[in-house]
Write a protein that holds these residues in place. Sequence first.
Motif, mmCIF file in Angstrom:
data_model
loop_
_atom_site.group_PDB
_atom_site.id
_atom_site.type_symbol
_atom_site.label_atom_id
_atom_site.label_comp_id
_atom_site.label_asym_id
_atom_site.label_seq_id
_atom_site.Cartn_x
_atom_site.Cartn_y
_atom_site.Cartn_z
ATOM 1 N N THR A 154 0.835 -1.202 0.000
ATOM 2 C CA THR A 154 0.000 0.000 0.000
ATOM 3 C C THR A 154 0.870 1.252 0.000
ATOM 4 N N LYS A 155 1.923 1.241 0.829
ATOM 5 C CA LYS A 155 2.804 2.407 0.888
ATOM 6 C C LYS A 155 3.596 2.579 -0.411
ATOM 7 N N LEU A 156 4.006 1.457 -1.001
ATOM 8 C CA LEU A 156 4.719 1.546 -2.290
ATOM 9 C C LEU A 156 3.821 2.143 -3.365
ATOM 10 N N SER A 157 2.525 1.819 -3.316
ATOM 11 C CA SER A 157 1.581 2.363 -4.299
ATOM 12 C C SER A 157 1.374 3.854 -4.112
ATOM 13 N N GLN A 158 1.657 4.358 -2.906
ATOM 14 C CA GLN A 158 1.486 5.777 -2.630
ATOM 15 C C GLN A 158 2.719 6.604 -2.984
ATOM 16 N N LEU A 159 3.857 5.941 -3.184
ATOM 17 C CA LEU A 159 5.114 6.660 -3.415
ATOM 18 C C LEU A 159 5.085 7.541 -4.656
ATOM 19 N N SER A 160 4.472 7.032 -5.713
ATOM 20 C CA SER A 160 4.469 7.781 -6.969
ATOM 21 C C SER A 160 3.846 9.158 -6.781
ATOM 22 N N ASP A 161 2.677 9.210 -6.127
ATOM 23 C CA ASP A 161 2.015 10.500 -5.887
ATOM 24 C C ASP A 161 2.789 11.341 -4.878
ATOM 25 N N LEU A 162 3.383 10.680 -3.868
ATOM 26 C CA LEU A 162 4.116 11.423 -2.847
ATOM 27 C C LEU A 162 5.339 12.125 -3.432
ATOM 28 N N LEU A 163 6.054 11.438 -4.326
ATOM 29 C CA LEU A 163 7.249 12.058 -4.911
ATOM 30 C C LEU A 163 6.893 13.201 -5.843
ATOM 31 N N LEU A 164 5.685 13.190 -6.390
ATOM 32 C CA LEU A 164 5.234 14.349 -7.172
ATOM 33 C C LEU A 164 5.147 15.586 -6.277
ATOM 34 N N GLN A 165 4.789 15.361 -5.013
ATOM 35 C CA GLN A 165 4.655 16.469 -4.069
ATOM 36 C C GLN A 165 5.990 16.839 -3.427
ATOM 37 N N THR A 166 6.739 15.823 -3.004
ATOM 38 C CA THR A 166 7.942 16.081 -2.207
ATOM 39 C C THR A 166 9.214 16.230 -3.025
ATOM 40 N N CYS A 167 9.234 15.653 -4.242
ATOM 41 C CA CYS A 167 10.446 15.709 -5.069
ATOM 42 C C CYS A 167 10.086 15.946 -6.534
ATOM 43 N N PRO A 168 9.431 17.069 -6.836
ATOM 44 C CA PRO A 168 9.040 17.339 -8.234
ATOM 45 C C PRO A 168 10.272 17.613 -9.093
ATOM 46 N N PHE A 169 10.301 17.038 -10.285
ATOM 47 C CA PHE A 169 11.407 17.224 -11.232
ATOM 48 C C PHE A 169 12.754 16.879 -10.602
ATOM 49 N N GLY A 170 12.732 15.905 -9.651
ATOM 50 C CA GLY A 170 13.974 15.426 -9.065
ATOM 51 C C GLY A 170 14.582 16.300 -7.993
ATOM 52 N N THR A 171 13.921 17.406 -7.617
ATOM 53 C CA THR A 171 14.450 18.320 -6.601
ATOM 54 C C THR A 171 13.680 18.136 -5.298
ATOM 55 N N LEU A 172 14.377 17.768 -4.234
ATOM 56 C CA LEU A 172 13.730 17.475 -2.957
ATOM 57 C C LEU A 172 13.241 18.755 -2.292
ATOM 58 N N LEU A 173 11.954 18.794 -1.946
ATOM 59 C CA LEU A 173 11.360 19.919 -1.223
ATOM 60 C C LEU A 173 11.065 19.568 0.231
ATOM 61 N N ASP A 174 10.692 18.302 0.490
ATOM 62 C CA ASP A 174 10.323 17.883 1.833
ATOM 63 C C ASP A 174 10.611 16.397 1.986
ATOM 64 N N ALA A 175 11.489 16.057 2.943
ATOM 65 C CA ALA A 175 11.841 14.648 3.156
ATOM 66 C C ALA A 175 10.845 13.932 4.050
ATOM 67 N N ASN A 176 9.892 14.661 4.612
ATOM 68 C CA ASN A 176 8.874 14.059 5.469
ATOM 69 C C ASN A 176 7.697 13.610 4.612
ATOM 70 N N LEU A 177 7.779 12.383 4.112
ATOM 71 C CA LEU A 177 6.745 11.886 3.208
ATOM 72 C C LEU A 177 5.421 11.663 3.923
ATOM 73 N N GLN A 178 5.477 11.273 5.183
ATOM 74 C CA GLN A 178 4.242 11.038 5.925
ATOM 75 C C GLN A 178 3.436 12.325 6.054
ATOM 76 N N ASN A 179 4.123 13.436 6.290
ATOM 77 C CA ASN A 179 3.453 14.727 6.382
ATOM 78 C C ASN A 179 2.765 15.072 5.069
ATOM 79 N N SER A 180 3.440 14.785 3.955
ATOM 80 C CA SER A 180 2.843 15.050 2.645
ATOM 81 C C SER A 180 1.646 14.142 2.397
#
Length: 490
Positions: A154-180
Motif C-alpha cells: 500500500t505504501k509503495l503504491s502511494q510513493l508515486s504521488d508522494l514524490l510528485l509532491q515532495t520531489c518534483p522534477f527530481g528536486t527534494l522539497l520535503d523529506a517528510n513523506l508522511q506529512n505530505s
Amino acid sequence: MAQRAVWLISHEPGTPLCGIVKFSRRYPTVEKRAKVFNGTSYVPVPEDGPFLKALLFELRLLDDEKDFLESRDSCSHINKTSIYGLPVGSEELWPVVAFLKNGMIYACVPLVEQTLSPRPPLISISGISQGFELLFGVQDFLSSGQKNDSELNTKLSQLSDLLLQTCPFGTLLDANLQNSLDNINFASVTHPQKQPAWKTGTYKGKPQVSISITEKVNSMQYDKQEIADTWQVVGVVTCKCDLEGSMPNVTISLSLPTNGSPLQDILVHPCVTSLDSAILTSSSIDAMDDSAFSGPYKFPLTPPLESFNLCYYTSQVPVPPILGFYQVKEEEVQLKIAVNLKLHESVKNSFEFCEAHIPFYNRGPITHVEYKASFGQLEVFREKSLLVWIIGQKFPKSMEISLSGTVTFGAKNHEKQPFDQICIGGTAYLKLHFRILDYTLTGCYVDQHSVQVFASGKPKISTHRKLISSDYYIWNSKAPAPVTYGSLLL
C-alpha cells in the motif's frame, strides 16, 4: 541539487535475480541537464534490469558472486560512504547512492553539475547529501507502522504521488513523506478522487491479473536462389486486470532470453502512462545490430475494466519455425506432388495441431489420389479439390517429414470447383496451419514475479503465451514466383 533516478529494490536471496525492483522513478529533465553538465563523461542511467544486476554485484549480494575480485574487494576499495560506481557496458555510472536496510535496497543517482573526468570531490556534489536525505525519508515512511506485506504494498503504491509532491522534477522539497501523505489525504477527503471519464465503473471482487502473449508468424518460401524467402513475427499482449479502486496502477514487464529476438515497431494502449524512449524507437526499418534494445520492456499503466491489448510488436527472428519444399509437376490430367517439411531444432516440438493444406485451383474435382507419407495422415476433400496433410502434435525425432503422390482430376465444373486468378498453370502453394502453446518464437515472456500491482489486496497473476501460424505459404519451386507477400494479402 537534483536526482536523476530513484529505486527501491527488494533483496531476495535464492531467487534467479536475487532481487526485485519494487519502485523506480526517472526524471528526464534532470537527465538532459546531466548530459549537458557532464559532457563527454556523461553515462546514461540504464534500464532497471541492468541496473539491478550491476548494483547487486557491487554490493556483493548475488548468490553466485563468491570469488575475490580486485576491482571490488581489495583493501584499496573499502567503501565507507555508500557511494558506488556501477559498470554500464564499457563505462561506469557514478555517483550512485545506495544502502541496504531491512531487506530493502534504497538507491538514487544524484546530478553532478560538472564534468566527471576527473572525478570531483564528494563534498562538492550537493546532490549527494540531498539523495541521502530523500532515501532516508523514504525509508522512514516505509518502516513507520509497517506490519505486513500488504501494508508495504500500500505504501509503495502511494510513493508515486508522494514524490510528485515532495520531489518534483527530481528536486527534494520535503523529506517528510508522511506529512505530505497526510496533506494529500486531507485534500482527498475535501475533494474525493474523481472517476475517469473513460472508466465506466469500478471492479468489486477477488483481485486478479491475466496476461496473454500471442505471436503470429508469416512466411513466404519459394526455394529459389533468385528470390529470397521472407518471414516475420507479429505479436500482441492482451491483458485483463480485475482490481478494486478507481485508478489502480500496474507495471507489466516483457522479457527476452539471452538469445531472444528484439521486439520492434511497438504500439501501446493509451492506458500506458509512461514509456522508455528505446522501446518506441526500435523499428524494423532500421538494420538490426548488437546494440538493439532487448528489454526488459516495462509498461506502467492504469488498466481499464475490460480486456485490452496492451501492445503490438513485430520481430525479425533468424529463421522460420518450419522450412518447406513444395514441387508440382503436371502430366496430362494428373499432378505429381512432392513435399518436404523440416522443423527447426530451436522450436518447441509440441503442437496443439499442425496441418498442411494443399489446394488445387482451376481444375476439376479430385477423382483419385495415390500417396506416400513418411508421417501423419492425408485427408482428401474431392469436391473442394483440397488435400489436408494432418501432421499431428509432434514431428519425428529426425524433425523432417515428406509427402509424395499423384493426384488425378475429373472434368471442370466452374460453378463448384474453386477458382483463383493467381494459381494458374504450375503456380501453386501449400499453406501451413499450426499452433504451439506455452511458447513464443521470439522467446518473449512475462515473469509473474515482475508484475507490480499497486492496489488493495494481493492479486492472482496468470500468464499465457502461444505461437500461431498466420499467412504461412510454401510455393511450388518449379513455377515462377507469382506474387510478393504484400500483394497476396490484397
